[in-house]
Scaffold this active site. Structure first.
Site, PDB file in Angstrom:
ATOM      1  N   ASN A 129       0.838  -1.191   0.000  1.00  0.00           N
ATOM      2  CA  ASN A 129       0.000   0.000   0.000  1.00  0.00           C
ATOM      3  C   ASN A 129       0.881   1.251   0.000  1.00  0.00           C
ATOM      4  OD1 ASN A 129      -1.780   2.062   0.500  1.00  0.00           O
ATOM      5  ND2 ASN A 129      -2.378   1.368   2.540  1.00  0.00           N
ATOM      6  N   CYS A 132      -2.226   5.648   0.529  1.00  0.00           N
ATOM      7  CA  CYS A 132      -3.183   6.160   1.502  1.00  0.00           C
ATOM      8  C   CYS A 132      -3.300   7.686   1.342  1.00  0.00           C
ATOM      9  CB  CYS A 132      -2.701   5.812   2.906  1.00  0.00           C
ATOM     10  SG  CYS A 132      -3.741   6.514   4.177  1.00  0.00           S
ATOM     11  N   LYS A 167      -0.638  -1.398  -4.735  1.00  0.00           N
ATOM     12  CA  LYS A 167      -1.944  -0.730  -4.640  1.00  0.00           C
ATOM     13  C   LYS A 167      -1.775   0.780  -4.827  1.00  0.00           C
ATOM     14  CE  LYS A 167      -6.167  -0.428  -1.941  1.00  0.00           C
ATOM     15  NZ  LYS A 167      -6.914  -0.931  -0.793  1.00  0.00           N
ATOM     16  N   ASN A 193      -7.215   2.728  -4.265  1.00  0.00           N
ATOM     17  CA  ASN A 193      -7.360   2.962  -2.837  1.00  0.00           C
ATOM     18  C   ASN A 193      -8.423   4.050  -2.683  1.00  0.00           C
ATOM     19  OD1 ASN A 193      -6.829   3.332  -0.029  1.00  0.00           O
ATOM     20  ND2 ASN A 193      -4.697   2.761  -0.373  1.00  0.00           N
ATOM     21  N   GLY A 221     -16.247   4.216  -1.374  1.00  0.00           N
ATOM     22  CA  GLY A 221     -17.655   3.849  -1.523  1.00  0.00           C
ATOM     23  C   GLY A 221     -18.244   4.353  -2.831  1.00  0.00           C
ATOM     24  N   GLY A 247     -13.205   0.022  -5.587  1.00  0.00           N
ATOM     25  CA  GLY A 247     -13.715   1.385  -5.453  1.00  0.00           C
ATOM     26  C   GLY A 247     -15.190   1.469  -5.775  1.00  0.00           C
ATOM     27  N   GLY A 248     -16.012   1.555  -4.730  1.00  0.00           N
ATOM     28  CA  GLY A 248     -17.434   1.832  -4.918  1.00  0.00           C
ATOM     29  C   GLY A 248     -18.272   0.676  -5.408  1.00  0.00           C
ATOM     30  N   THR A 270     -16.134  -0.655   1.308  1.00  0.00           N
ATOM     31  CA  THR A 270     -17.204   0.130   1.938  1.00  0.00           C
ATOM     32  C   THR A 270     -18.537  -0.613   1.934  1.00  0.00           C
ATOM     33  OG1 THR A 270     -16.105   2.177   1.318  1.00  0.00           O
ATOM     34  CG2 THR A 270     -18.406   2.351   1.898  1.00  0.00           C
TER      35      THR A 270
HETATM   36  C1  LIG Z   1     -11.978   2.977   6.936  1.00  0.00           C
HETATM   37  C2  LIG Z   1     -11.089   2.550   5.805  1.00  0.00           C
HETATM   38  C3  LIG Z   1      -9.848   1.979   6.087  1.00  0.00           C
HETATM   39  C4  LIG Z   1      -9.011   1.564   5.041  1.00  0.00           C
HETATM   40  N1  LIG Z   1      -7.805   1.014   5.346  1.00  0.00           N
HETATM   41  C5  LIG Z   1      -6.985   0.601   4.334  1.00  0.00           C
HETATM   42  C6  LIG Z   1      -5.727  -0.015   4.598  1.00  0.00           C
HETATM   43  O1  LIG Z   1      -5.331  -0.234   5.736  1.00  0.00           O
HETATM   44  N2  LIG Z   1      -4.960  -0.359   3.535  1.00  0.00           N
HETATM   45  C7  LIG Z   1      -5.354  -0.165   2.230  1.00  0.00           C
HETATM   46  O2  LIG Z   1      -4.608  -0.520   1.319  1.00  0.00           O
HETATM   47  N3  LIG Z   1      -6.556   0.367   1.960  1.00  0.00           N
HETATM   48  C8  LIG Z   1      -7.371   0.764   2.958  1.00  0.00           C
HETATM   49  N4  LIG Z   1      -8.593   1.306   2.676  1.00  0.00           N
HETATM   50  C9  LIG Z   1      -9.014   1.436   1.260  1.00  0.00           C
HETATM   51  C10 LIG Z   1      -9.882   0.255   0.822  1.00  0.00           C
HETATM   52  O3  LIG Z   1      -9.188  -0.961   0.866  1.00  0.00           O
HETATM   53  C11 LIG Z   1     -10.390   0.487  -0.616  1.00  0.00           C
HETATM   54  O4  LIG Z   1      -9.274   0.523  -1.487  1.00  0.00           O
HETATM   55  C12 LIG Z   1     -11.152   1.793  -0.773  1.00  0.00           C
HETATM   56  O5  LIG Z   1     -11.965   2.015   0.343  1.00  0.00           O
HETATM   57  C13 LIG Z   1     -11.999   1.795  -2.059  1.00  0.00           C
HETATM   58  O6  LIG Z   1     -12.891   0.705  -2.071  1.00  0.00           O
HETATM   59  P1  LIG Z   1     -14.432   0.815  -1.572  1.00  0.00           P
HETATM   60  O7  LIG Z   1     -15.043   1.973  -2.308  1.00  0.00           O
HETATM   61  O8  LIG Z   1     -15.041  -0.505  -1.907  1.00  0.00           O
HETATM   62  O9  LIG Z   1     -14.389   1.080  -0.116  1.00  0.00           O
HETATM   63  C14 LIG Z   1      -9.429   1.724   3.697  1.00  0.00           C
HETATM   64  C15 LIG Z   1     -10.687   2.297   3.434  1.00  0.00           C
HETATM   65  C16 LIG Z   1     -11.506   2.720   4.461  1.00  0.00           C
HETATM   66  C17 LIG Z   1     -12.837   3.348   4.122  1.00  0.00           C
END
Ligand SMILES: Cc1cc2nc3c(=O)[nH]c(=O)nc-3n(C[C@H](O)[C@H](O)[C@H](O)COP(=O)(O)O)c2cc1C
Length: 382
Positions: A129, A132, A167, A193, A221, A247-248, A270
């Site tokens: 990762n 972030c 990532k 991410n 989300g 993503g979403g 999410t």
């Molecule tokens: C509360 C939270 C914590 C997250 N922690 C990490 C993490 O520790 N490492 C990482 O690579 N991505 C992290 N993410 C990103 C998610 O893995 C994902 O890439 C991102 O939320 C987009 O996907 P989604 O829209 O399905 O949530 C985090 C996301 C959220 C919302």
């Protein structure tokens, strides 16, 4: 009907993976999601040492908005990484599903030590990762740091033969970062991410909704789905290594779009975090229904990359949308929203009024999306 797929050499029973985050601090959430069709998980991004100032971001760390999206500035590790080594990895492995260890890519020595330690257990891949978005604001944005990416790849590639996924998050440098990762030996790109930083303000207090310094968090989300999809499509058009879409994603339709854009598999965070692990069940049911109703796709693998090469035709013909008379209820939503005054209502005997489209329509098709889905009374004619 075959639902399996693979990311390089990594075989998956379904295209659905649980993405890294707070809900993958431990294996528990995955163990609940796996019977519903989640075919593997990515751990929380692990750090060997968590400096005191980075252990926990001040609360609030999450702000849910529009019910399906999150602004978050979470980054600590609540549990020590050694918990995964002691029992977490084996708990996941007992399900027969792959486990991907996510590692925070900031500290290179820590990356190497963690990889060497987990290699002894035979994990399936490492996801590094470097994307972030909120920690980047405070500690340097690795997502656009080509020098750091080179150092990461040159360092970790030497210490392991296990697949390495990089990532990334959306940025102007996404494609060049991904290409560089590929050239330096990455086995897959995971994108995206959370995207940001973004911000929300509580208007009652006039303070940012997040407690982090500066108030900025990563947006995740539903709100980011179209950006994530574009990233996956661009990456898939460019790279030879697999792309894992994230993503979403909430629905089977979202998954299918990601696969068609070129993703070999997808990750969800999410949706399960907000709606629970049964999200996977609903997606699997609808995905299987889609494949049954569209027999030209014999399997999930047939969907992968189906849109590649199809986004280059620029169509200049723009026929006007069409109102489906029997579905129009005369609600007037389209009339009020048309910026060109091209829609009006005509009266009908014994029936509700009907929307009609005039000659000054510029074929923007906005009314197609504006018509409430429960009516679906306007359709595009191309
Ligand atoms: C509360 C939270 C914590 C997250 N922690 C990490 C993490 O520790 N490492 C990482 O690579 N991505 C992290 N993410 C990103 C998610 O893995 C994902 O890439 C991102 O939320 C987009 O996907 P989604 O829209 O399905 O949530 C985090 C996301 C959220 C919302």
């Amino acid at each position: 009907m075959s639902l399996n797929t693979q990311v390089g050499t990594l075989k998956l029973q379904t295209p659905l993976l649980l993405a890294s985050g707070y809900i993958t601090e431990t294996p528990e959430f995955f163990l609940r999601a796996q019977p519903y069709g989640c075919s593997g998980m990515i751990t929380r991004s692990l750090k060997q040492h968590v400096p005191a100032e980075r252990a926990r971001v001040p609360a609030p760390r999450y702000a849910v908005f529009d019910q399906k999206s999150i602004l978050a500035c979470e980054w600590g590790n609540e549990k020590p990484w050694t918990d995964w080594k002691k029992h977490g990895v084996n708990q996941v492995k007992r399900t027969g599903c792959p486990i991907v260890i996510s590692i925070s890519g900031r500290d290179l020595d820590s990356c190497c030590n963690l990889i060497q330690s987990f290699d002894e257990l035979g994990v399936d891949a490492y996801e590094i990762n470097i994307s972030c978005p909120h920690s980047g604001v405070l500690h340097g944005n690795l997502n656009i740091d080509t020098v750091h990416l080179r150092q990461v790849m040159q360092t970790v590639r030497k210490v392991t033969g296990t697949p390495i996924w990089i990532k990334l998050s959306y940025s102007n440098l996404l494609i060049s970062m991904a290409k560089q990762a590929e050239e330096l030996g990455a086995n897959a790109i995971v994108c995206t991410n959370s995207i940001g930083p973004g911000m929300l303000i509580d208007t009652k207090t006039a303070k940012p909704k997040l407690g982090i310094k500066g108030g900025g968090g990563g947006v995740a989300g539903k709100a980011i789905f179209p950006i994530a999809l574009w990233c996956v499509h661009q990456l898939s058009e460019t790279l030879s290594i697999p792309v894992v879409g994230c993503g979403g994603i909430y629905t089977a339709d979202d998954v299918i779009q990601m696969l068609m854009a070129g993703a070999s598999a997808v990750q969800l965070y999410t949706a399960p975090a907000l709606k629970g692990p049964k999200v996977f069940k609903r997606i699997m049911v609808d995905l299987q229904r889609f494949l049954t109703e569209n027999p030209e796709y014999a399997s999930v693998k047939d969907l992968i990359g189906f849109t590649l090469g199809k986004a280059s035709d620029h169509k200049f013909s723009s026929p006007r949308p069409v109102v489906i008379e029997e579905k129009c209820t005369g609600c007037g939503t389209c009339v009020h929203s048309c910026a060109f005054d091209a829609l009006s209502m005509i009266r009908r005997a014994d029936r509700s009024p009907l929307a009609v489209i005039a000659d000054n329509c510029i074929s923007c098709n906005a009314c197609v999306g504006v018509c409430p889905p429960k009516f679906g009374a306007i359709k595009a004619s191309f």
